[in-house]
Design a protein around this motif. Sequence first.
Motif, PDB file in Angstrom:
ATOM      1  N   ILE A 225      34.321  36.732  54.014  1.00 51.13           N
ATOM      2  CA  ILE A 225      34.208  36.545  52.565  1.00 51.13           C
ATOM      3  C   ILE A 225      35.253  35.531  52.113  1.00 51.13           C
ATOM      4  CG2 ILE A 225      34.384  37.667  50.304  1.00 51.13           C
ATOM      5  CD1 ILE A 225      33.556  40.277  51.660  1.00 51.13           C
ATOM      6  N   LEU A 226      34.803  34.544  51.370  1.00 48.95           N
ATOM      7  CA  LEU A 226      35.708  33.592  50.727  1.00 48.95           C
ATOM      8  C   LEU A 226      35.743  33.954  49.242  1.00 48.95           C
ATOM      9  CD1 LEU A 226      34.569  30.205  52.370  1.00 48.95           C
ATOM     10  CD2 LEU A 226      36.223  31.882  53.217  1.00 48.95           C
ATOM     11  N   LEU A 227      36.838  34.534  48.787  1.00 48.76           N
ATOM     12  CA  LEU A 227      36.986  34.905  47.377  1.00 48.76           C
ATOM     13  C   LEU A 227      37.635  33.751  46.642  1.00 48.76           C
ATOM     14  CD1 LEU A 227      36.909  36.828  45.000  1.00 48.76           C
ATOM     15  CD2 LEU A 227      39.068  37.790  45.779  1.00 48.76           C
ATOM     16  N   VAL A 228      36.896  33.144  45.735  1.00 46.00           N
ATOM     17  CA  VAL A 228      37.384  31.983  44.993  1.00 46.00           C
ATOM     18  C   VAL A 228      37.889  32.446  43.627  1.00 46.00           C
ATOM     19  CG1 VAL A 228      36.824  29.706  44.070  1.00 46.00           C
ATOM     20  CG2 VAL A 228      35.732  30.513  46.189  1.00 46.00           C
ATOM     21  N   LYS A 229      39.148  32.096  43.322  1.00 41.40           N
ATOM     22  CA  LYS A 229      39.762  32.408  42.030  1.00 41.40           C
ATOM     23  C   LYS A 229      39.967  31.113  41.250  1.00 41.40           C
ATOM     24  CE  LYS A 229      43.293  35.168  42.263  1.00 41.40           C
ATOM     25  NZ  LYS A 229      44.646  35.598  42.685  1.00 41.40           N
ATOM     26  N   ASP A 230      39.694  31.160  39.989  1.00 39.40           N
ATOM     27  CA  ASP A 230      39.856  29.983  39.126  1.00 39.40           C
ATOM     28  C   ASP A 230      41.344  29.765  38.872  1.00 39.40           C
ATOM     29  OD1 ASP A 230      39.956  28.095  37.124  1.00 39.40           O
ATOM     30  OD2 ASP A 230      38.302  28.953  35.980  1.00 39.40           O
ATOM     31  N   GLY A 231      41.907  28.728  39.494  1.00 39.97           N
ATOM     32  CA  GLY A 231      43.334  28.460  39.354  1.00 39.97           C
ATOM     33  C   GLY A 231      43.725  28.167  37.928  1.00 39.97           C
ATOM     34  N   ALA A 232      42.838  27.508  37.171  1.00 42.11           N
ATOM     35  CA  ALA A 232      43.155  27.186  35.775  1.00 42.11           C
ATOM     36  C   ALA A 232      43.247  28.462  34.945  1.00 42.11           C
ATOM     37  CB  ALA A 232      42.092  26.249  35.211  1.00 42.11           C
ATOM     38  N   ALA A 233      42.361  29.408  35.170  1.00 36.03           N
ATOM     39  CA  ALA A 233      42.403  30.668  34.424  1.00 36.03           C
ATOM     40  C   ALA A 233      43.587  31.517  34.858  1.00 36.03           C
ATOM     41  CB  ALA A 233      41.099  31.434  34.631  1.00 36.03           C
ATOM     42  N   GLU A 234      43.943  31.460  36.152  1.00 36.10           N
ATOM     43  CA  GLU A 234      45.082  32.222  36.650  1.00 36.10           C
ATOM     44  C   GLU A 234      46.378  31.777  35.964  1.00 36.10           C
ATOM     45  OE1 GLU A 234      45.374  34.675  39.005  1.00 36.10           O
ATOM     46  OE2 GLU A 234      43.203  34.847  39.198  1.00 36.10           O
ATOM     47  N   ALA A 235      46.392  30.509  35.573  1.00 39.52           N
ATOM     48  CA  ALA A 235      47.609  29.971  34.962  1.00 39.52           C
ATOM     49  C   ALA A 235      47.759  30.381  33.497  1.00 39.52           C
ATOM     50  CB  ALA A 235      47.598  28.446  35.069  1.00 39.52           C
ATOM     51  N   CYS A 236      46.809  31.155  32.968  1.00 44.17           N
ATOM     52  CA  CYS A 236      46.858  31.599  31.565  1.00 44.17           C
ATOM     53  C   CYS A 236      47.017  33.115  31.516  1.00 44.17           C
ATOM     54  CB  CYS A 236      45.587  31.183  30.818  1.00 44.17           C
ATOM     55  SG  CYS A 236      45.276  29.403  30.844  1.00 44.17           S
ATOM     56  N   PRO A 237      48.230  33.643  31.561  1.00 47.21           N
ATOM     57  CA  PRO A 237      48.434  35.091  31.604  1.00 47.21           C
ATOM     58  C   PRO A 237      47.916  35.813  30.371  1.00 47.21           C
ATOM     59  CG  PRO A 237      50.517  33.926  31.259  1.00 47.21           C
ATOM     60  CD  PRO A 237      49.499  32.886  31.589  1.00 47.21           C
ATOM     61  N   GLU A 238      47.683  35.097  29.244  1.00 55.44           N
ATOM     62  CA  GLU A 238      47.189  35.754  28.039  1.00 55.44           C
ATOM     63  C   GLU A 238      45.693  36.086  28.147  1.00 55.44           C
ATOM     64  OE1 GLU A 238      46.866  31.293  27.529  1.00 55.44           O
ATOM     65  OE2 GLU A 238      48.382  32.739  28.227  1.00 55.44           O
ATOM     66  N   ASN A 239      45.022  35.544  29.162  1.00 54.30           N
ATOM     67  CA  ASN A 239      43.596  35.798  29.353  1.00 54.30           C
ATOM     68  C   ASN A 239      43.423  37.151  30.044  1.00 54.30           C
ATOM     69  OD1 ASN A 239      40.864  35.698  29.742  1.00 54.30           O
ATOM     70  ND2 ASN A 239      40.840  33.631  30.616  1.00 54.30           N
ATOM     71  N   ARG A 240      43.698  38.227  29.274  1.00 50.84           N
ATOM     72  CA  ARG A 240      43.741  39.576  29.854  1.00 50.84           C
ATOM     73  C   ARG A 240      42.382  40.002  30.429  1.00 50.84           C
ATOM     74  NH1 ARG A 240      47.118  43.713  29.737  1.00 50.84           N
ATOM     75  NH2 ARG A 240      48.547  42.544  28.402  1.00 50.84           N
ATOM     76  N   ALA A 241      41.292  39.730  29.718  1.00 48.61           N
ATOM     77  CA  ALA A 241      39.979  40.166  30.191  1.00 48.61           C
ATOM     78  C   ALA A 241      39.656  39.544  31.552  1.00 48.61           C
ATOM     79  CB  ALA A 241      38.906  39.800  29.176  1.00 48.61           C
ATOM     80  N   TYR A 242      39.986  38.254  31.682  1.00 45.90           N
ATOM     81  CA  TYR A 242      39.724  37.579  32.960  1.00 45.90           C
ATOM     82  C   TYR A 242      40.550  38.218  34.065  1.00 45.90           C
ATOM     83  CZ  TYR A 242      39.828  34.167  36.691  1.00 45.90           C
ATOM     84  OH  TYR A 242      39.752  33.571  37.927  1.00 45.90           O
ATOM     85  N   LEU A 243      41.834  38.436  33.816  1.00 40.71           N
ATOM     86  CA  LEU A 243      42.722  38.974  34.848  1.00 40.71           C
ATOM     87  C   LEU A 243      42.298  40.374  35.279  1.00 40.71           C
ATOM     88  CD1 LEU A 243      46.168  37.737  33.500  1.00 40.71           C
ATOM     89  CD2 LEU A 243      44.789  36.757  35.336  1.00 40.71           C
TER      90      LEU A 243
END
Length: 467
Positions: free
Chosen positions: A301-319
């Motif tokens: 399995i290759l789990l791809v995470k959006d690096g741009a979204a990871e850099a926004c800690p206020e995006n609680r729903a995404y995290l």
Amino acid sequence: MDTIAAIAAGGGAPSAIGVVRVSGPECFAVCGRVFRASRPFGELEARRMVLGEILDGGGRVIDRGLAVRFPGPRSYTGEDSAEFHCHGSPVVLRELLAALFAAGARQAGPGEFTKRAFLNGRLDLTQAEAVVDLIDAETAAAARNAAAQLDGGLRRRLEPMQEALLDVASRFYAVVDYPDEDIEDAGPEEIVSALRGAEEALTALLDTCKRGRVLKRGVRTAIVGLPNAGKSSLLNALAGYDRAIVTDIPGTTRDTVEESVLCGGVLLRLVDTAGLRETEDQVERLGVERSRRAMEEAELILLVKDGAAEACPENRAYLEAQALLLSQVAETGKPWLCIESKCDLTGPHAFSIGLIQKDANNPAACLCVSSVTGQGLDKLEEAVAALFPAGDPGEAGSLLTDRRQEEAASRARSAVRRALEALEGGLTPDAALTDAEEALDAIGELTGRTAKEEIVERIFSRFCVGK
């Protein structure tokens, strides 16, 4: 056996060269009726190409080409054989084949040439299987392994244990059948030594199954992640062209997209999946269900995470959604890689794997990748190669590459272990003889020496006509 003929190369579309193969007891007489040269076909020098005229069923010239004859038993099939090399016009090849049929040959079935080679002792069953593996090879490593197996690599690995078990069994029967002769019986220590040697050899052989399957079939790999994480972009980057549609709109991929790529010397059967999320869109929901099924069936399995979204800690729903997905991947128990995408936009930064238990299935590696610039793809190749190592190059040709071989070797090892248990339990050597003979039968089935007819038929049904 009757004489068979088939197109071995070309025939489907125009090509520079086409090849027609013939084999059987009347081969040279049949070929002499469709090929005109300076000498009768049966008198042509063996294994040397000769230029001549190729005739149709009415004796008219349809091409000028080359013919070569291979007298048996020193031929591929072990019987008289021949080949015609002519221009690759489908019409010419069909007319030549029809002329051969009119001259007394019949259409060869799938794999019938190789089957005759097996039946005539020119190949064992592992070598015959290597022929179709070589034809189907999708990587250089797979081709090398098949070529080495065709050269007898697997047979040579089996022969020592087979001879040791045969020696023990034959000496036992010799003592029983000829009690008045001065024949030295195999003692318990010698029998145990032979059985232990066979067990070790079979265990080592069975340990090659995983590498053999990877070489032959590749690794089914699911690319998973939340919507718009960069999954399709990663697939395109690995494939080297735009295989999947990529947009900034989440949910663009609604069905699984498959592509085979070579990554780190390993053939990956990539499955790009729809973004995993809850959705009211029925079409997208079907895609999500297929994504989950692809993850269940994957070997990697290759789990791809959006690096741009990871850099926004206020995006609680995404995290929170990302943390849940991480846990779900870890719970599969399958090897996986955590890939942070879009590093060309975010730059390298510290990884945050998420809420995974310390004793859970952790990723084999964490990587930052840019599908646009190619940054990090070399690290991805290294991680894949580490997960599926190529092994010792000297093992080429001695790997078990399919389920039939694995099952026969496993039965042989089980029988050997039962024989050892009987001897170590204090039973007399004759009590272990039945198990030793069962092991020999299983090894013989692997090589084809004792294979049942239906097994042989199933193997050769995989071949193309003309081989």
